[in-house]
Design an enzyme around this catalytic site. Sequence first.
Site, short mmCIF file in Angstrom:
data_model
loop_
_atom_site.label_atom_id
_atom_site.label_comp_id
_atom_site.label_asym_id
_atom_site.label_seq_id
_atom_site.Cartn_x
_atom_site.Cartn_y
_atom_site.Cartn_z
N SER A 16 -3.47 -17.27 10.89
CA SER A 16 -3.86 -15.87 10.73
C SER A 16 -3.84 -15.47 9.26
CB SER A 16 -2.90 -14.95 11.52
OG SER A 16 -1.59 -15.03 10.99
N LEU A 18 -4.03 -14.54 5.44
CA LEU A 18 -4.41 -15.26 4.23
C LEU A 18 -4.53 -16.76 4.49
CD1 LEU A 18 -2.10 -13.44 1.63
CD2 LEU A 18 -4.41 -12.82 2.38
N ASP A 37 1.68 -24.09 11.83
CA ASP A 37 2.02 -22.73 12.25
C ASP A 37 2.95 -22.83 13.46
OD1 ASP A 37 1.72 -19.82 13.05
OD2 ASP A 37 0.18 -19.92 11.50
N ASP A 58 7.77 -25.54 12.11
CA ASP A 58 8.70 -24.49 11.70
C ASP A 58 9.11 -24.79 10.26
OD1 ASP A 58 10.82 -22.79 11.16
OD2 ASP A 58 11.96 -23.31 12.96
N SER A 154 4.01 -12.98 -4.26
CA SER A 154 3.64 -11.61 -3.90
C SER A 154 3.78 -10.75 -5.14
CB SER A 154 4.57 -11.08 -2.79
OG SER A 154 4.45 -9.68 -2.65
N TYR A 167 13.09 -10.00 -0.14
CA TYR A 167 11.71 -10.45 -0.28
C TYR A 167 11.29 -10.54 -1.74
CZ TYR A 167 6.62 -10.39 0.53
OH TYR A 167 5.28 -10.69 0.54
N LYS A 171 10.48 -14.06 -3.53
CA LYS A 171 9.12 -14.31 -3.99
C LYS A 171 9.09 -14.54 -5.50
CE LYS A 171 6.47 -14.09 -0.28
NZ LYS A 171 5.62 -15.22 0.14
N PHE A 200 -3.08 -6.69 1.29
CA PHE A 200 -4.27 -7.29 1.89
C PHE A 200 -4.42 -6.87 3.35
CE2 PHE A 200 -4.67 -9.63 -1.88
CZ PHE A 200 -5.88 -10.33 -1.86
N THR A 202 -4.51 -7.98 6.25
CA THR A 202 -4.12 -9.00 7.22
C THR A 202 -3.96 -8.34 8.59
OG1 THR A 202 -1.79 -8.63 6.73
CG2 THR A 202 -2.94 -10.31 5.42
#
Length: 264
Positions: A16, A18, A37, A58, A154, A167, A171, A200, A202
């Site tokens: 899914s 990007l 995935d 995973d 990101s 996060y 990142k 984005f 998504t």
Amino acid sequence: MKLEQGHAAIVTGGASGLGHASVVALAEAGFKVAIFDINTDESPAKADAIGGTFHHVDITDEQSVVDGFEAARAAHGQERVTVHCAMTSKRGKTIGWDKEAGRYKKLPTEDYAFGAEGVLVSSFRIASHSALGMANSEPVTADGERGAIILTASVAAQDGQIGQVIYGSCKSGVNGLVLPMARDLMDLGIRVNSIMPGIFATPLMLGMKDRNPQMWDQLNASVPFPKRLGHPEEFASLVLEIVRNGYINGHQFRLDGAIRMPPK
């Protein structure tokens, strides 16, 4: 790297967003693409649609990743491009207010460790396993290139907002991997770069369009130009250019319409 018919590629999170846009772009460029995935509902069909393969992987589990690489290489041969889009993390402020207890509480260290595993450690895991396979393969260009690894960071790596201490910092760590890893691998002809996408469109973000159209409009208006969320295909376009251009190495690219995120 010349995009030649038949080279192999691996895309994590390829079912899914990007990741899937990257899968489609690489397949259209002639690559045999393996999707890594955890989504077992839609991934097999999406892999079939581009003539690729799906592998349930995973990214937080070492053996699962090892098995995924072995299966993908058995199907397509040694990958020459790896695009790592998959991740998992949590949110929370370093110190937040606990309404029930009527006092401040700290973000659990376990939550931080979970995000570090799902963002930063997994990026090293995927990149290093791919690099090992590339290192033990013959070069594919006159410059001696063996492959290209693209990590997904990101804009939060530079503009981490309130509640993104996990996060944003992890990142940022992904960006921190790029230059030392590129230098580690320079004598092997393996390039390493990262992309820092902004906001984005998504599937996760598109869900907001119906739930909260006012917020959707505000998000689009917050981008300086063009005044819209990024298209996943634009991320995939940059992936292809990084792959094509063998002089791009050790770099972190913002792809964000010039947005700079406010504190919240």
